[in-house]
Design a protein around this motif. Structure first.
Motif, mmCIF file in Angstrom:
data_model
loop_
_atom_site.group_PDB
_atom_site.id
_atom_site.type_symbol
_atom_site.label_atom_id
_atom_site.label_comp_id
_atom_site.label_asym_id
_atom_site.label_seq_id
_atom_site.Cartn_x
_atom_site.Cartn_y
_atom_site.Cartn_z
ATOM 1 N N LEU A 171 0.816 -1.237 -0.002
ATOM 2 C CA LEU A 171 0.024 0.123 -0.019
ATOM 3 C C LEU A 171 0.800 1.301 -0.050
ATOM 4 O O LEU A 171 0.275 2.290 -0.006
ATOM 5 C CB LEU A 171 -0.930 0.005 1.146
ATOM 6 N N GLN A 172 2.256 1.245 0.158
ATOM 7 C CA GLN A 172 3.054 2.380 -0.301
ATOM 8 C C GLN A 172 3.032 3.042 0.962
ATOM 9 O O GLN A 172 3.026 4.599 0.952
ATOM 10 C CB GLN A 172 2.752 3.267 -1.341
ATOM 11 N N PHE A 173 2.853 2.638 2.041
ATOM 12 C CA PHE A 173 2.889 3.530 3.222
ATOM 13 C C PHE A 173 4.523 3.733 3.621
ATOM 14 O O PHE A 173 5.107 2.912 3.125
ATOM 15 C CB PHE A 173 2.376 3.071 4.539
ATOM 16 N N GLY A 174 4.710 4.891 4.407
ATOM 17 C CA GLY A 174 6.091 4.969 4.901
ATOM 18 C C GLY A 174 6.243 4.277 5.943
ATOM 19 O O GLY A 174 5.003 3.994 6.874
ATOM 20 N N TRP A 175 7.474 3.907 6.528
ATOM 21 C CA TRP A 175 7.517 2.876 7.602
ATOM 22 C C TRP A 175 7.400 3.839 8.896
ATOM 23 O O TRP A 175 7.174 3.290 9.953
ATOM 24 C CB TRP A 175 8.763 2.010 7.836
ATOM 25 N N ASP A 176 7.364 5.059 9.021
ATOM 26 C CA ASP A 176 6.905 5.828 10.070
ATOM 27 C C ASP A 176 5.514 6.096 10.105
ATOM 28 O O ASP A 176 5.104 6.389 11.244
ATOM 29 C CB ASP A 176 7.722 7.311 9.805
ATOM 30 N N GLU A 177 4.539 5.307 9.252
ATOM 31 C CA GLU A 177 3.264 5.512 9.537
ATOM 32 C C GLU A 177 2.411 4.247 9.906
ATOM 33 O O GLU A 177 1.248 4.391 10.020
ATOM 34 C CB GLU A 177 2.539 6.226 8.149
ATOM 35 N N VAL A 178 3.112 3.134 9.840
ATOM 36 C CA VAL A 178 2.469 1.769 9.757
ATOM 37 C C VAL A 178 2.108 1.275 11.264
ATOM 38 O O VAL A 178 1.226 0.566 11.429
ATOM 39 C CB VAL A 178 3.221 0.779 9.240
ATOM 40 N N HIS A 179 2.968 1.906 12.310
ATOM 41 C CA HIS A 179 2.857 1.078 13.476
ATOM 42 C C HIS A 179 1.473 1.193 14.182
ATOM 43 O O HIS A 179 0.776 0.265 14.437
ATOM 44 C CB HIS A 179 3.858 1.729 14.455
#
Ligand SMILES: [Mn+2]
Ligand SMILES: [Mn+2]
Ligand SMILES: [Mn+2]
Ligand SMILES: [Mn+2]
Lengths: 222, 222
Positions: A91-99
DNA sequence: AAATAAATTTAGACAAATCTAAAAAATAAT
DNA sequence: ATTATTTTTTAGATTTGTCTAAATTTATTT
């Protein structure tokens, strides 16, 4: 036999898993801090989880997970990290947004869902932050990575994980052209501010790394 | 401004949306039956949802959604159907297995998640059962499909949706080589048992359809 | 070894969501 | 128009998870 935990219980179980170090014990206040709740609430839940045989717990003595509890924790961690991988890779989230999102998704109960998701993702072994993903049996790759601070000079290594998930860190790493998987080598260490100079594979210009950055960047010597 | 509903509230809102027919009103007992709960519980929740301006509700008079309420309902339906589509198209679930899982997934709160999922799935307009998926603004394609029972003889039509999600139905449809999208035409109707004979495009042998099956199979005349 | 401080547990309260049983209101039947 | 039936609401309890304030236990100082 079938584990059947509420969302609150699952969050406690996972938090204990993350706090607990081999051999040692977790304390009420530590857990309260981790879960952003009050010590009294923790005590209440501890009694319930002890009853459910998830925890070894004696009043005032601290606690840790039973074998059952660790199994449950690994199941939740597996879900959390697989969803994070999905969010970033598909889904092309950045890894700062997924938690935060994974914090909710990890409580979806269907086992079939998570196993099919695993297959769909082609059985990834590490999440976007470099943390290992337990497989269907709870087994995961042991990480022998070390802080970039502890990497000796002139030792080729690969960035394997980050111990901070903030967008500020992601921003900085992007600017420095560093991501998980980057090959690098420390060229110099400066005593004054404990900053580090390193060279990234295939990139000519040397890169400067602050103490704060090196502390959260973990690498695996090759 | 941001809608902020609990899982229980969302389930009520969606259930009212599904029960409510244009102009008409929903009753306490209908909603209790739909949600498999008791009338007393429904009354309690109605009072809360009225307070939150989701429902028009006067005691003993029945209720229906406000504009706000319908907007919330469409958001939940959107999530439910997008997740169902994901489960079937990407994770290879059968459409008889997805409802329960989507019943949980629809409560994940991230708006960004659902909009990115929508894009990842290429903005599907119908879920695996043929029900329309609201877009990001709550708009969805109007379905003018009719029960196969009401399809006149010799009228080419396309199977557009199923009003039953059981594995028994899926099993039967697979056996008869029918799926959503199948082109067909009724060749005969039998008064004795109201069974139907039809011909499926590109398949030579005629197929017999019982009254019960025709009732849940919906088609769009071409 | 007391005294003090810190950590933990207990007591009692509260909000959310549910239930059963009883009361009240609306509908239907006589 | 009463009476009877059905529907809905209210009253009072229960479970889960949380909280504050007070009591208790453990750890640390003096
Ligand atoms: Mn969580
Ligand atoms: Mn992670
Ligand atoms: Mn639901
Ligand atoms: Mn559906």
């Amino acid at each position: 036999m079938g584990s059947n935990f509420s969302v609150a219980e699952e969050n406690y179980i996972k938090a204990v898993y993350h706090l607990q170090k081999p051999g040692a014990i977790v304390t009420t206040n530590e857990l309260a801090a981790e879960l952003q709740t009050k010590a009294a609430s923790v005590t209440d839940m501890l009694k319930k989880l002890k009853q459910k045989k998830v925890l070894n717990y004696e009043p005032y003595r601290g606690f840790n997970l039973t074998t059952e509890g660790r199994k449950a924790a690994l199941g939740i961690v597996r879900k959390h990290r697989l969803w994070e991988y999905f969010l970033v890779e598909k889904l092309q989230f950045g890894w700062d947004e997924v938690h935060e999102v994974a914090e909710e998704l990890e409580h979806i109960t269907s086992k079939k869902l998570i196993d099919k998701l695993d297959a769909f993702l082609d059985f990834p072994r590490f999440d976007p932050h470099g943390d290992p993903i337990p497989d269907v049996n709870g087994k995961m790759q042991v990480q022998h990575d070390i802080s970039l601070n502890d990497l000796p000079v002139n030792t080729p290594a690969e960035v394997s994980s980050v111990k901070d998930q903030s967008s500020e860190l992601l921003d900085l790493l992007k600017h420095k052209n560093i991501s998980i998987g980057s090959r690098l080598q420390v060229t110099r260490k400066f005593g004054f501010d404990q900053s580090i100079e390193l060279r990234i594979k295939d990139i000519a210009a040397p890169v400067n790394i602050s103490l704060q950055l090196a502390q959260v960047l973990y690498v695996k010597p090759l």
